[in-house]
Design an enzyme around this catalytic site. Structure first.
Site, short mmCIF file in Angstrom:
data_model
loop_
_atom_site.label_atom_id
_atom_site.label_comp_id
_atom_site.label_asym_id
_atom_site.label_seq_id
_atom_site.Cartn_x
_atom_site.Cartn_y
_atom_site.Cartn_z
N GLU A 168 -55.53 24.73 23.92
CA GLU A 168 -56.16 25.11 22.66
C GLU A 168 -57.64 24.69 22.62
O GLU A 168 -57.97 23.52 22.86
CB GLU A 168 -55.38 24.49 21.49
CG GLU A 168 -55.98 24.73 20.12
CD GLU A 168 -56.12 26.20 19.75
OE1 GLU A 168 -55.18 26.98 20.00
OE2 GLU A 168 -57.19 26.58 19.22
N THR A 203 -56.28 32.74 19.18
CA THR A 203 -55.23 32.49 20.17
C THR A 203 -54.46 33.77 20.48
O THR A 203 -54.18 34.08 21.65
CB THR A 203 -54.22 31.44 19.69
OG1 THR A 203 -54.91 30.31 19.19
CG2 THR A 203 -53.30 31.01 20.81
N HIS A 254 -57.16 21.50 17.99
CA HIS A 254 -57.52 22.64 17.14
C HIS A 254 -58.44 22.13 16.03
O HIS A 254 -58.25 21.02 15.53
CB HIS A 254 -56.24 23.25 16.54
CG HIS A 254 -56.46 24.57 15.86
ND1 HIS A 254 -57.15 24.69 14.67
CD2 HIS A 254 -56.10 25.82 16.21
CE1 HIS A 254 -57.19 25.96 14.31
NE2 HIS A 254 -56.56 26.68 15.23
N ASP A 303 -58.10 28.89 25.57
CA ASP A 303 -57.88 30.18 24.91
C ASP A 303 -59.16 30.79 24.32
O ASP A 303 -59.36 31.99 24.35
CB ASP A 303 -56.76 30.10 23.85
CG ASP A 303 -57.03 29.11 22.72
OD1 ASP A 303 -57.97 28.30 22.81
OD2 ASP A 303 -56.26 29.15 21.73
N HIS A 304 -60.04 29.94 23.78
CA HIS A 304 -61.28 30.42 23.15
C HIS A 304 -62.15 29.21 22.86
O HIS A 304 -61.73 28.08 23.10
CB HIS A 304 -60.98 31.21 21.87
CG HIS A 304 -60.06 30.49 20.93
ND1 HIS A 304 -60.43 29.38 20.22
CD2 HIS A 304 -58.74 30.67 20.65
CE1 HIS A 304 -59.41 28.93 19.51
NE2 HIS A 304 -58.35 29.69 19.76
#
Ligand code: GP9
Ligand code: MN
Length: 427
Positions: free
Chosen positions: A39, A81, A196, A255-256
């Site tokens: 994450e 995500t 996150h 993921d990003h």
């Protein structure tokens, strides 16, 4: 209708079809795939320090035992995500706005879990959140996942949770018994949660200082990143202890981004670099590891992106991809498409970075000025030849999704069906 697909099929066969690596074909045949979603993890914290301390000691050491891609870009948009999941499973781009997981969850796809399912694999997802978040329950069903271990499968208490829910160390630990039960070989995704935004962590879980800047977000980030690093280390140990490790390959992917350009000032201080549009694009790099027990691996620096995962994994697992339609290409192939497109139309080539109508040298970040074309009066530079193709490619991908065009495609014999034939198949 299916006619639009004719051009798209032609484009994909001519522009994105490259021979997958023969050397890597089937090296992981029959192995489980353990695919960990890291994450919000960005590449800039890897092999880096904060206040003199290594931020990600385990992940840094894992580079020496893996195929590690250090110029790998995320290509997500608003679906975050879920967009990264979509890219990996379909080798299609997510949508320019909204989340394809919500808007086109009923489309016909030709997804990785479906293909692996047809090849004897058990496709499954582990993620300790509500099953309907990002509409996952609906989309997973449609993409061919057999089972989703959602929050209901975990014991979540106040003590073992923080921020978005179950702490990652608990998440991995509680997942192991399920992994020992499910049919093998499996294709299993593990979506982590602790790193996150806003990167909250219990003080007793912190093993590195906070950063000191005007951005609370960036300050916190280093602590949750370190926690993620430790969680993955513990997971590797659990995999070894349970005997799953030997029969598996382990893929780890960011993921990003975690730090948005809202934190320019703090980022620029941390990196000791001016925050330009060029740097912004370079910060969209996320780590990708392909860890194959028994392989030494290597650092692979060619440009790459999430769009490339599907053909890469299929080739490693020994599945023939010659009849597939993908925008990505095998990461181990000798010859690959020569650009990586971000969802906003920015792109990266071997030599250039293009964003906000400006062309940069990829290695120095220097702006590459254009020259006026004498005939057309248009200003052109080294990035110009790619601009149209990138737009074309993104638009083709959008057309496939908006028009649900794969329902017209028979992947087995690579034929485009007519409207009538599609109706017949569905009845
Ligand atoms: C939610 C988790 C985080 O289930 O995947 O989602 P994000 O906000 O990163 O898209
Ligand atoms: Mn995410």
């Amino acid at each position: 209708d299916g006619n639009e697909l004719t051009h798209i099929e032609e484009y994909l066969k001519e522009e994105t079809k490259f021979e997958p690596s023969e050397e890597m074909h089937g090296v992981a045949e029959g192995k489980n795939v353990i695919f960990v979603w890291l994450e919000s993890l960005q590449t800039f914290v890897l092999n880096n320090t904060m206040n003199g301390e290594e931020v990600t000691p385990f992940l840094n050491s894992l580079i020496d035992e893996s195929y590690y891609f250090d110029n790998f870009y995320h290509q997500t948009e608003q679906g975050k995500t879920s967009d990264s999941e979509f890219l990996v499973d379909n080798s299609l781009y997510p949508l320019p706005s909204g989340a394809v997981y919500f808007t086109h969850a009923q489309n016909d796809y030709h997804s990785l879990p479906e293909i692996l399912g047809n090849n004897g694999y058990f496709p499954t997802v582990f993620h300790a959140n509500n099953k309907s978040f990002w509409n996952r329950d609906v989309m997973y069903d449609n993409l061919g996942y057999e089972h989703f271990f959602d929050v209901e499968s975990y014991e979540v208490t106040e003590e073992n949770s923080i921020g978005w829910g179950l702490k990652d160390k608990e998440f991995f630990e509680q997942s192991i018994p399920y992994m020992q039960e499910i049919p093998q070989p499996f294709y299993a995704r593990f979506i982590t949660l602790t790193n996150h935004y806003p990167f909250d962590l219990a003080p007793e879980d912190a093993t590195i200082d906070k950063y000191d800047s005007n951005s609370r977000t960036l300050n916190n980030y280093f602590q949750t990143v370190r926690y993620l690093d430790e969680s993955v280390e513990a997971f590797f140990q659990q995999l070894k202890d349970s005997g799953l490790y030997e029969d598996s390959i382990i893929v780890l992917m960011g993921d990003h981004y975690g730090i948005s350009d809202f934190h320019k000032k703090a980022m620029s201080t941390y990196l000791d670099e001016e925050y330009t549009d060029y740097l912004h694009v370079q910060l969209q790099r996320v780590p990708l590891y392909i860890h194959i027990p028994g392989h030494d691996g290597e650092v692979i620096s060619k440009i790459s992106g999430q769009i490339d995962i599907k053909p890469t994994l299929l080739n490693l697992l020994g599945v023939d991809t010659s009849n597939d339609l993908t925008f990505g290409t095998d990461l181990f192939a000798e010859e690959r498409k020569d650009f990586i497109a971000l969802r906003d139309g920015s792109f990266i080539t071997d030599e250039y970075v293009y964003t906000k109508e400006t062309c940069y040298d990829r290695f120095t970040g220097e702006i590459i000025e254009g020259v006026e074309d004498e005939e057309t009066g248009e200003v052109v530079n080294s990035c110009s030849p790619y601009i149209e193709q990138v737009e074309q490619e993104l638009s083709y991908s959008d057309q496939i999704i908006y028009g649900d065009l794969f329902r017209f495609y028979d992947f087995r014999d690579q034929t485009i069906l007519s409207e009538d034939e599609v109706i017949e198949v569905n009845n």
